[in-house]
Design a protein around this motif. Structure first.
Motif, PDB file in Angstrom:
ATOM      1  N   MET A   6       5.567  16.862  18.111  1.00  8.63           N
ATOM      2  CA  MET A   6       5.572  15.951  16.972  1.00  8.63           C
ATOM      3  C   MET A   6       4.143  15.780  16.472  1.00  8.63           C
ATOM      4  SD  MET A   6       8.301  13.032  18.262  1.00  8.63           S
ATOM      5  CE  MET A   6       7.319  12.611  19.732  1.00  8.63           C
ATOM      6  N   THR A   7       3.963  15.926  15.168  1.00 11.68           N
ATOM      7  CA  THR A   7       2.607  15.837  14.606  1.00 11.68           C
ATOM      8  C   THR A   7       2.441  14.723  13.580  1.00 11.68           C
ATOM      9  OG1 THR A   7       3.176  17.461  12.896  1.00 11.68           O
ATOM     10  CG2 THR A   7       2.231  18.312  14.957  1.00 11.68           C
ATOM     11  N   CYS A   8       3.546  14.122  13.110  1.00 16.06           N
ATOM     12  CA  CYS A   8       3.433  13.089  12.079  1.00 16.06           C
ATOM     13  C   CYS A   8       4.672  12.208  12.087  1.00 16.06           C
ATOM     14  CB  CYS A   8       3.257  13.738  10.703  1.00 16.06           C
ATOM     15  SG  CYS A   8       4.694  14.724  10.195  1.00 16.06           S
ATOM     16  N   GLU A   9       4.658  11.184  11.219  1.00 20.73           N
ATOM     17  CA  GLU A   9       5.801  10.287  11.121  1.00 20.73           C
ATOM     18  C   GLU A   9       7.044  11.014  10.609  1.00 20.73           C
ATOM     19  OE1 GLU A   9       6.091   7.170  12.182  1.00 20.73           O
ATOM     20  OE2 GLU A   9       4.064   7.353  12.990  1.00 20.73           O
ATOM     21  N   GLY A  10       6.822  12.081   9.833  1.00 22.98           N
ATOM     22  CA  GLY A  10       7.950  12.872   9.354  1.00 22.98           C
ATOM     23  C   GLY A  10       8.704  13.524  10.505  1.00 22.98           C
ATOM     24  N   CYS A  11       7.953  13.948  11.534  1.00 14.88           N
ATOM     25  CA  CYS A  11       8.585  14.533  12.727  1.00 14.88           C
ATOM     26  C   CYS A  11       9.456  13.498  13.425  1.00 14.88           C
ATOM     27  CB  CYS A  11       7.514  15.034  13.698  1.00 14.88           C
ATOM     28  SG  CYS A  11       6.519  16.405  13.096  1.00 14.88           S
ATOM     29  N   ILE A  12       8.925  12.290  13.552  1.00 11.34           N
ATOM     30  CA  ILE A  12       9.667  11.220  14.213  1.00 11.34           C
ATOM     31  C   ILE A  12      10.958  10.918  13.457  1.00 11.34           C
ATOM     32  CG2 ILE A  12       9.636   8.755  14.765  1.00 11.34           C
ATOM     33  CD1 ILE A  12       6.701   9.052  15.477  1.00 11.34           C
ATOM     34  N   LYS A  13      10.854  10.870  12.114  1.00  8.48           N
ATOM     35  CA  LYS A  13      12.034  10.592  11.293  1.00  8.48           C
ATOM     36  C   LYS A  13      13.067  11.697  11.441  1.00  8.48           C
ATOM     37  CE  LYS A  13      13.491   9.473   6.590  1.00  8.48           C
ATOM     38  NZ  LYS A  13      13.062   9.271   5.184  1.00  8.48           N
ATOM     39  N   SER A  14      12.613  12.951  11.449  1.00 12.66           N
ATOM     40  CA  SER A  14      13.523  14.093  11.583  1.00 12.66           C
ATOM     41  C   SER A  14      14.270  14.045  12.907  1.00 12.66           C
ATOM     42  CB  SER A  14      12.733  15.397  11.469  1.00 12.66           C
ATOM     43  OG  SER A  14      13.556  16.512  11.727  1.00 12.66           O
ATOM     44  N   ILE A  15      13.541  13.782  14.003  1.00 16.03           N
ATOM     45  CA  ILE A  15      14.149  13.722  15.329  1.00 16.03           C
ATOM     46  C   ILE A  15      15.083  12.522  15.443  1.00 16.03           C
ATOM     47  CG2 ILE A  15      13.647  13.291  17.770  1.00 16.03           C
ATOM     48  CD1 ILE A  15      11.138  15.054  17.390  1.00 16.03           C
ATOM     49  N   SER A  16      14.649  11.367  14.928  1.00 15.68           N
ATOM     50  CA  SER A  16      15.477  10.161  15.001  1.00 15.68           C
ATOM     51  C   SER A  16      16.793  10.347  14.260  1.00 15.68           C
ATOM     52  CB  SER A  16      14.717   8.962  14.423  1.00 15.68           C
ATOM     53  OG  SER A  16      13.581   8.663  15.206  1.00 15.68           O
ATOM     54  N   ASN A  17      16.731  10.953  13.065  1.00 14.42           N
ATOM     55  CA  ASN A  17      17.958  11.187  12.294  1.00 14.42           C
ATOM     56  C   ASN A  17      18.907  12.118  13.049  1.00 14.42           C
ATOM     57  OD1 ASN A  17      17.049   9.576  10.208  1.00 14.42           O
ATOM     58  ND2 ASN A  17      16.298  11.273   8.965  1.00 14.42           N
ATOM     59  N   ALA A  18      18.352  13.161  13.676  1.00 15.99           N
ATOM     60  CA  ALA A  18      19.180  14.113  14.418  1.00 15.99           C
ATOM     61  C   ALA A  18      19.856  13.445  15.610  1.00 15.99           C
ATOM     62  CB  ALA A  18      18.331  15.290  14.883  1.00 15.99           C
ATOM     63  N   LEU A  19      19.125  12.567  16.286  1.00 18.52           N
ATOM     64  CA  LEU A  19      19.682  11.900  17.464  1.00 18.52           C
ATOM     65  C   LEU A  19      20.705  10.841  17.082  1.00 18.52           C
ATOM     66  CD1 LEU A  19      16.463  11.567  19.670  1.00 18.52           C
ATOM     67  CD2 LEU A  19      18.390  13.112  20.006  1.00 18.52           C
ATOM     68  N   HIS A  20      20.450  10.095  16.017  1.00 16.22           N
ATOM     69  CA  HIS A  20      21.394   9.061  15.604  1.00 16.22           C
ATOM     70  C   HIS A  20      22.702   9.658  15.095  1.00 16.22           C
ATOM     71  CE1 HIS A  20      19.311   5.330  16.284  1.00 16.22           C
ATOM     72  NE2 HIS A  20      18.215   5.772  15.681  1.00 16.22           N
ATOM     73  N   ALA A  21      22.691  10.949  14.792  1.00 18.51           N
ATOM     74  CA  ALA A  21      23.920  11.622  14.350  1.00 18.51           C
ATOM     75  C   ALA A  21      24.854  11.923  15.515  1.00 18.51           C
ATOM     76  CB  ALA A  21      23.568  12.916  13.618  1.00 18.51           C
ATOM     77  N   ILE A  22      24.363  11.768  16.751  1.00 20.37           N
ATOM     78  CA  ILE A  22      25.169  12.027  17.944  1.00 20.37           C
ATOM     79  C   ILE A  22      25.972  10.778  18.300  1.00 20.37           C
ATOM     80  CG2 ILE A  22      25.126  12.642  20.388  1.00 20.37           C
ATOM     81  CD1 ILE A  22      22.438  13.966  19.921  1.00 20.37           C
ATOM     82  N   THR A  23      27.237  10.937  18.577  1.00 15.69           N
ATOM     83  CA  THR A  23      28.072   9.821  19.025  1.00 15.69           C
ATOM     84  C   THR A  23      27.571   9.296  20.372  1.00 15.69           C
ATOM     85  OG1 THR A  23      30.000  10.750  17.910  1.00 15.69           O
ATOM     86  CG2 THR A  23      30.417   9.112  19.623  1.00 15.69           C
ATOM     87  N   GLY A  24      27.412   7.987  20.461  1.00 15.57           N
ATOM     88  CA  GLY A  24      26.988   7.380  21.724  1.00 15.57           C
ATOM     89  C   GLY A  24      25.517   7.023  21.796  1.00 15.57           C
ATOM     90  N   ILE A  25      24.736   7.352  20.764  1.00 13.14           N
ATOM     91  CA  ILE A  25      23.320   6.994  20.757  1.00 13.14           C
ATOM     92  C   ILE A  25      23.155   5.591  20.189  1.00 13.14           C
ATOM     93  CG2 ILE A  25      21.036   7.523  19.803  1.00 13.14           C
ATOM     94  CD1 ILE A  25      21.926   9.487  21.926  1.00 13.14           C
ATOM     95  N   ASN A  26      22.542   4.700  20.959  1.00  9.87           N
ATOM     96  CA  ASN A  26      22.360   3.313  20.529  1.00  9.87           C
ATOM     97  C   ASN A  26      20.962   3.028  20.001  1.00  9.87           C
ATOM     98  OD1 ASN A  26      24.975   2.821  21.480  1.00  9.87           O
ATOM     99  ND2 ASN A  26      24.224   2.289  23.525  1.00  9.87           N
ATOM    100  N   LYS A  27      19.955   3.717  20.556  1.00 11.59           N
ATOM    101  CA  LYS A  27      18.574   3.381  20.206  1.00 11.59           C
ATOM    102  C   LYS A  27      17.680   4.601  20.416  1.00 11.59           C
ATOM    103  CE  LYS A  27      14.921   0.061  21.482  1.00 11.59           C
ATOM    104  NZ  LYS A  27      14.580  -1.037  22.418  1.00 11.59           N
ATOM    105  N   VAL A  28      16.743   4.811  19.492  1.00 15.83           N
ATOM    106  CA  VAL A  28      15.768   5.894  19.606  1.00 15.83           C
ATOM    107  C   VAL A  28      14.385   5.334  19.299  1.00 15.83           C
ATOM    108  CG1 VAL A  28      14.997   8.133  18.737  1.00 15.83           C
ATOM    109  CG2 VAL A  28      17.443   7.644  18.912  1.00 15.83           C
TER     110      VAL A  28
END
Length: 234
Positions: free
Chosen positions: A1-23
């Motif tokens: 991860m190199t910037c806030e855009g990376c964090i947003k990209s990863i967070s969006n991908a993880l929140h798309a998974i069923t069962g994820i409560n917090k990232v």
């Protein structure tokens, strides 16, 4: 991860998974904390889907996690590591098992925990399936051994995965072995490249593993990761 855009990209991908409560992601330390009930393999796959690599640094609480690296003992196979089982205890008598396989012949395989942890002769030396549950009133065998964990289907590409739950505790399994095979009882052959076996060992809980360099090999965690990928494990 190199910037806030990376964090947003990863967070969006993880929140798309069923069962994820917090990232929560930490750019400086290159760490992502994930809270929820999704399979660890799903989390790693989601992060890799954003074009980045990922290493699982721990799951569950201290003393509630285990891992089993599954290998074939066939001497004719160059890359012997073919599977990985991650286990997390979520209550006093319930453990989740995230099993991933890569490199087996297509078909359905049974995952069993065995009485012994002796893998010196592969699955041959692991003993019988871990004890059967007893009826509390009669003391008789219920017919379902505690070591019968379930099945996983391996596709034409040699890959398979399954997320299982079993009414057992982590401490009961430490030091025992896990076998992945076409049949549950054997007889097993050491030279069968499609029978996998490994010893169940404790693994780090969340925040328990902060190592960056392995003391035995001198390699950092990313070098170890690439080495495993080269051996066919995701």
């Amino acid at each position: 991860m190199t910037c806030e855009g990376c964090i947003k990209s990863i967070s969006n991908a993880l929140h798309a998974i069923t069962g994820i409560n917090k990232v929560d992601a930490n750019l400086k330390d290159q760490l992502v904390f994930v809270e929820g009930t999704a399979a660890p393999s799903e989390i790693v796959t989601a992060i890799e889907g954003t074009g980045r690599d990922a290493i699982l640094r721990g799951s569950g609480n201290t003393d509630s996690s285990a891992v089993c690296i599954l290998e074939t003992h066939a001497t004719t196979v160059p890359n012997q590591v073919r599977g990985l089982a991650r286990m997390v205890q979520v209550s006093s008598n319930m453990t989740l098992v995230d099993l991933t396989i890569n490199g087996l012949a297509p078909g359905q395989y049974s995952a069993t925990v065995r009485e012994a942890g002796d893998i010196s002769r592969g699955a041959e030396s692991t003993g019988g399936i871990w004890e059967a549950l007893k009826d509390k009133l009669t003391g008789t065998d219920s017919g379902k051994a505690r070591g019968l964990f379930g099945t996983v289907d391996v596709g034409e590409n040699g890959r398979g995965s399954v997320f299982m739950q079993q009414p057992v505790a982590i401490w009961e399994m430490i030091g025992r072995s896990m076998v992945l095979s076409k049949g549950t009882e054997g007889p097993f052959r050491r030279e069968d490249e499609n029978t996998l076996v490994g010893v169940i060992a404790r693994s780090a809980g969340v925040w328990d593993n902060d190592k960056m360099v392995c003391s035995c090999s001198g390699k950092n965690v990313w070098q170890e990761r690439q080495e495993q990928v080269g051996r066919g494990m995701a």
